[in-house]
Design a protein around this motif. Sequence first.
Motif, PDB file in Angstrom:
ATOM      1  N   ILE A 113       0.861  -1.171   0.000  1.00  0.00           N
ATOM      2  CA  ILE A 113       0.000   0.000   0.000  1.00  0.00           C
ATOM      3  C   ILE A 113       0.903   1.228   0.000  1.00  0.00           C
ATOM      4  O   ILE A 113       1.738   1.390   0.886  1.00  0.00           O
ATOM      5  CB  ILE A 113      -0.938   0.019   1.212  1.00  0.00           C
ATOM      6  CG1 ILE A 113      -1.837  -1.225   1.191  1.00  0.00           C
ATOM      7  CG2 ILE A 113      -1.774   1.295   1.233  1.00  0.00           C
ATOM      8  CD1 ILE A 113      -2.714  -1.378   2.418  1.00  0.00           C
ATOM      9  N   LEU A 114       0.739   2.063  -1.012  1.00  0.00           N
ATOM     10  CA  LEU A 114       1.560   3.256  -1.165  1.00  0.00           C
ATOM     11  C   LEU A 114       0.742   4.472  -0.759  1.00  0.00           C
ATOM     12  O   LEU A 114      -0.282   4.766  -1.373  1.00  0.00           O
ATOM     13  CB  LEU A 114       2.012   3.422  -2.614  1.00  0.00           C
ATOM     14  CG  LEU A 114       2.703   2.227  -3.260  1.00  0.00           C
ATOM     15  CD1 LEU A 114       2.949   2.488  -4.735  1.00  0.00           C
ATOM     16  CD2 LEU A 114       3.998   1.939  -2.543  1.00  0.00           C
ATOM     17  N   CYS A 115       1.182   5.184   0.256  1.00  0.00           N
ATOM     18  CA  CYS A 115       0.499   6.389   0.706  1.00  0.00           C
ATOM     19  C   CYS A 115       1.200   7.592   0.085  1.00  0.00           C
ATOM     20  O   CYS A 115       2.384   7.818   0.322  1.00  0.00           O
ATOM     21  CB  CYS A 115       0.540   6.482   2.223  1.00  0.00           C
ATOM     22  SG  CYS A 115      -0.307   5.102   3.034  1.00  0.00           S
ATOM     23  N   ALA A 116       0.476   8.344  -0.711  1.00  0.00           N
ATOM     24  CA  ALA A 116       1.065   9.429  -1.493  1.00  0.00           C
ATOM     25  C   ALA A 116       1.665  10.527  -0.630  1.00  0.00           C
ATOM     26  O   ALA A 116       2.687  11.103  -0.981  1.00  0.00           O
ATOM     27  CB  ALA A 116       0.016  10.023  -2.433  1.00  0.00           C
ATOM     28  N   GLY A 117       1.040  10.847   0.479  1.00  0.00           N
ATOM     29  CA  GLY A 117       1.535  11.944   1.296  1.00  0.00           C
ATOM     30  C   GLY A 117       1.114  13.289   0.724  1.00  0.00           C
ATOM     31  O   GLY A 117       0.384  13.375  -0.258  1.00  0.00           O
ATOM     32  N   THR A 118       1.593  14.354   1.346  1.00  0.00           N
ATOM     33  CA  THR A 118       1.274  15.715   0.919  1.00  0.00           C
ATOM     34  C   THR A 118       2.569  16.508   0.830  1.00  0.00           C
ATOM     35  O   THR A 118       3.327  16.557   1.802  1.00  0.00           O
ATOM     36  CB  THR A 118       0.320  16.396   1.926  1.00  0.00           C
ATOM     37  OG1 THR A 118      -0.860  15.591   2.043  1.00  0.00           O
ATOM     38  CG2 THR A 118      -0.060  17.800   1.476  1.00  0.00           C
ATOM     39  N   ASP A 119       2.804  17.081  -0.317  1.00  0.00           N
ATOM     40  CA  ASP A 119       4.022  17.869  -0.533  1.00  0.00           C
ATOM     41  C   ASP A 119       5.281  17.081  -0.168  1.00  0.00           C
ATOM     42  O   ASP A 119       6.225  17.610   0.417  1.00  0.00           O
ATOM     43  CB  ASP A 119       3.970  19.179   0.261  1.00  0.00           C
ATOM     44  CG  ASP A 119       2.853  20.092  -0.194  1.00  0.00           C
ATOM     45  OD1 ASP A 119       2.443  19.990  -1.373  1.00  0.00           O
ATOM     46  OD2 ASP A 119       2.370  20.910   0.622  1.00  0.00           O
TER      47      ASP A 119
END
Length: 182
Positions: A83-89
């Motif tokens: 599972i890849l969590c994109a994140g923010t900035d």
Amino acid sequence: MNLSVFATENSILEKELKGRVAVVIDVLRATSTIVTALANGCKEVIPVMEIEEAVNMAKNYDKNTFLLAGERGTVQENKDIVILCAGTDGKFSLDDVVTAGMVVSYICRNKEDVELDDLALTSRYIYELNKSDLNRLLSHTYHYGKLMEAGFEEDIKYCLKHDVIDIVPHYENGIIRNKANR
């Protein structure tokens, strides 16, 4: 089955993905928007990295057959899952990790012998301890705050709902489609 969670896409090495199913989560709007578009009749979503690339690609389609959208500033049996969590900035984003925890929790309830890495285990616990009020949990996070400041309160409410759409988006050859329509 091995189940791993990674906090940002950039932290993934190609060897971590080889032979595994990848699930990408960018819940506060990107993946929620993609799922909603597909559920409401969109044939396909073609993700690109840059606005210019999308504009150039649009030149190949009839004017009324596409919608440009974007963001500036994204289970098969007996397969290991990443599972890849994109994140923010480029940074850790709790909203994505909590969503990963929801996915992990569901898989663990429905499949035996699931081996979790530490972040998968942590994301599951965070979700399970807060699932009754995700809005409260996320209300002080960076991305949530940015979206609220921009007037996207209704988008946030929608993105924090679960089990409202019954489709599985599938990415293959640069295109995202409803898995049922592949």
